[in-house]
Structures are given as C-alpha cells and as structure tokens.
Design an enzyme around this catalytic site. Structure first.
Site, PDB file in Angstrom:
ATOM      1  N   ARG A 193     138.215 -37.014 106.247  1.00 31.64           N
ATOM      2  CA  ARG A 193     138.125 -37.917 105.102  1.00 31.64           C
ATOM      3  C   ARG A 193     137.310 -37.340 103.950  1.00 31.64           C
ATOM      4  O   ARG A 193     137.181 -37.969 102.909  1.00 31.64           O
ATOM      5  CB  ARG A 193     137.547 -39.254 105.568  1.00 31.64           C
ATOM      6  CG  ARG A 193     138.555 -40.032 106.394  1.00 31.64           C
ATOM      7  CD  ARG A 193     137.909 -41.045 107.326  1.00 31.64           C
ATOM      8  NE  ARG A 193     138.927 -41.807 108.041  1.00 31.64           N
ATOM      9  CZ  ARG A 193     139.612 -41.371 109.098  1.00 31.64           C
ATOM     10  NH1 ARG A 193     139.411 -40.152 109.560  1.00 31.64           N
ATOM     11  NH2 ARG A 193     140.512 -42.137 109.687  1.00 31.64           N
ATOM     12  N   CYS A 246     127.777 -41.495 105.196  1.00 34.96           N
ATOM     13  CA  CYS A 246     128.560 -41.405 106.422  1.00 34.96           C
ATOM     14  C   CYS A 246     127.709 -41.877 107.593  1.00 34.96           C
ATOM     15  O   CYS A 246     126.546 -41.473 107.714  1.00 34.96           O
ATOM     16  CB  CYS A 246     129.012 -39.963 106.638  1.00 34.96           C
ATOM     17  SG  CYS A 246     129.939 -39.696 108.153  1.00 34.96           S
ATOM     18  N   VAL A 247     128.299 -42.722 108.433  1.00 38.16           N
ATOM     19  CA  VAL A 247     127.664 -43.156 109.667  1.00 38.16           C
ATOM     20  C   VAL A 247     128.636 -42.831 110.795  1.00 38.16           C
ATOM     21  O   VAL A 247     129.783 -43.286 110.778  1.00 38.16           O
ATOM     22  CB  VAL A 247     127.334 -44.663 109.653  1.00 38.16           C
ATOM     23  CG1 VAL A 247     126.606 -45.065 110.939  1.00 38.16           C
ATOM     24  CG2 VAL A 247     126.503 -45.039 108.425  1.00 38.16           C
ATOM     25  N   HIS A 304     123.020 -49.109 117.326  1.00 38.32           N
ATOM     26  CA  HIS A 304     122.473 -48.764 116.014  1.00 38.32           C
ATOM     27  C   HIS A 304     123.573 -48.637 114.961  1.00 38.32           C
ATOM     28  O   HIS A 304     123.429 -49.115 113.828  1.00 38.32           O
ATOM     29  CB  HIS A 304     121.686 -47.452 116.135  1.00 38.32           C
ATOM     30  CG  HIS A 304     121.010 -47.033 114.882  1.00 38.32           C
ATOM     31  ND1 HIS A 304     121.485 -46.010 114.096  1.00 38.32           N
ATOM     32  CD2 HIS A 304     119.894 -47.492 114.269  1.00 38.32           C
ATOM     33  CE1 HIS A 304     120.690 -45.860 113.046  1.00 38.32           C
ATOM     34  NE2 HIS A 304     119.721 -46.738 113.134  1.00 38.32           N
ATOM     35  N   GLU A 358     125.865 -43.577 120.803  1.00 35.82           N
ATOM     36  CA  GLU A 358     125.885 -44.225 122.109  1.00 35.82           C
ATOM     37  C   GLU A 358     125.212 -45.591 122.127  1.00 35.82           C
ATOM     38  O   GLU A 358     125.261 -46.284 123.141  1.00 35.82           O
ATOM     39  CB  GLU A 358     125.211 -43.314 123.136  1.00 35.82           C
ATOM     40  CG  GLU A 358     125.937 -41.996 123.311  1.00 35.82           C
ATOM     41  CD  GLU A 358     125.191 -41.045 124.234  1.00 35.82           C
ATOM     42  OE1 GLU A 358     124.099 -41.394 124.720  1.00 35.82           O
ATOM     43  OE2 GLU A 358     125.722 -39.954 124.471  1.00 35.82           O
ATOM     44  N   THR A 359     124.557 -45.984 121.026  1.00 35.76           N
ATOM     45  CA  THR A 359     123.823 -47.254 121.012  1.00 35.76           C
ATOM     46  C   THR A 359     124.421 -48.204 119.982  1.00 35.76           C
ATOM     47  O   THR A 359     125.341 -47.859 119.243  1.00 35.76           O
ATOM     48  CB  THR A 359     122.340 -47.008 120.659  1.00 35.76           C
ATOM     49  OG1 THR A 359     122.262 -46.589 119.282  1.00 35.76           O
ATOM     50  CG2 THR A 359     121.718 -45.959 121.570  1.00 35.76           C
ATOM     51  N   GLU A 370     119.517 -47.093 103.197  1.00 40.74           N
ATOM     52  CA  GLU A 370     118.809 -47.171 101.917  1.00 40.74           C
ATOM     53  C   GLU A 370     119.732 -47.311 100.712  1.00 40.74           C
ATOM     54  O   GLU A 370     119.270 -47.517  99.589  1.00 40.74           O
ATOM     55  CB  GLU A 370     117.919 -45.935 101.739  1.00 40.74           C
ATOM     56  CG  GLU A 370     116.700 -45.922 102.651  1.00 40.74           C
ATOM     57  CD  GLU A 370     117.001 -45.569 104.103  1.00 40.74           C
ATOM     58  OE1 GLU A 370     116.225 -45.995 104.982  1.00 40.74           O
ATOM     59  OE2 GLU A 370     117.995 -44.868 104.370  1.00 40.74           O
TER      60      GLU A 370
END
Length: 165
Positions: A136, A89-90, A97, A94-95, A61
C-alpha cells in the site's frame, strides 16, 4: 475498498493559488510511511502545491498534533495551511494494543474532522502484516499516500467553492 480494486484518479485542478499542505506523519515504519509520503509528494508537485512536514512519535499522537496545527493556524490570523494530511501505519501484533490504537486514532481524527471541517486526508494504514503495508506504500497507483492527498485536495476544492477558504 481494497488496494486491488482502487480506482486510478485524475489529479484535480485546484482553483486559485496552489495549496499549502501540512503533513503530520508517524514514521515508526519509516520505509512504509516514506513510500506513502513520496506518493503524496508526486501529486502535490504536479499541481505546484507546497508541503510542510512534521513528525510525531507514533499513530496515537496524530490526532493531538492535528488539533495543535489547526489551533496554530487559527491563531495566526491568516491561513497557514489549506489542508492537512496524516500518514502512519499500525501493524497488528499479538496483543490487543493494535485495536486500541486504531480505534483511538480513527475516532480522534473523525471527531476533529467533524468538529472543524478542515480539509483532511487520512492515510493511516491498519494492516495485518508488513507485506500489506509495503503493497500500500509502493510507487504505483495503489499508494495510499497518493489516495489520501487526493482526498485532501478534493476537500480544498469544496472549501474554496463554498467560500470557506
């Protein structure tokens, strides 16, 4: 640039009035994003700048909220904010996405930045694990929120030098 070899930068002197920054944050990882926000706030406090903060649901978003804020600022007829700071943050899962979100957010922000030329600091951590994110967002000179706010301040300096703000 990695966190380990990030240079320590001097806080810039901003000509004119202290800037007003809009922070759009995606606090899904609250401790991490909060750490980056504190890194940015520390620098802004030192130069007397002010910061408004809004939250969005997640990193995806961020571009839409940035576009809405720019539109709001333009429609106000006066400068609402001198610059924009995006923090989020991302963490890789496991996918696929992770890759889709990172690509979409980065491209969306780059498109808006190139199209509008607004002063912008982009602090989206894209990390393999939470430990990398925590490193970070720590309270030291490796803080990516501090680095992102340095970027927006440098852009504000350019905009003012060139009579665009």
């Amino acid at each position: 640039m990695s966190t380990a070899d990030a240079p320590e930068r001097a806080i810039p002197t901003i000509p004119g009035r202290p800037p007003r920054i809009l922070l759009i944050q995606a606090p899904y990882y609250e401790a991490v994003v909060g750490g980056m926000r504190r890194g940015a706030e520390k620098i802004l406090t030192q130069i007397g700048a002010s910061m408004d903060v809004v939250d969005v649901a997640g990193a995806y978003e961020l571009p839409a909220a940035l576009r809405m804020a720019i539109r709001r600022s333009a429609e106000a007829g006066t400068i609402t904010w001198d610059g924009f700071l995006l923090l989020g943050c991302v963490v890789k899962g496991e996918t696929d996405h992770y890759q889709f979100i990172c690509d979409a957010v980065c491209q969306g922000v780059m498109d808006i930045s190139g199209e509008t030329g607004v002063p912008l600091g982009f602090g989206l951590l894209t990390v393999e694990n939470l430990a990398q994110a925590e490193a970070r967002s720590a309270d030291d000179h490796h803080n990516k929120g501090g680095e992102a706010v340095q970027a927006v301040l440098q852009q504000i300096i350019l905009a003012r030098r060139w009579g665009l703000a």
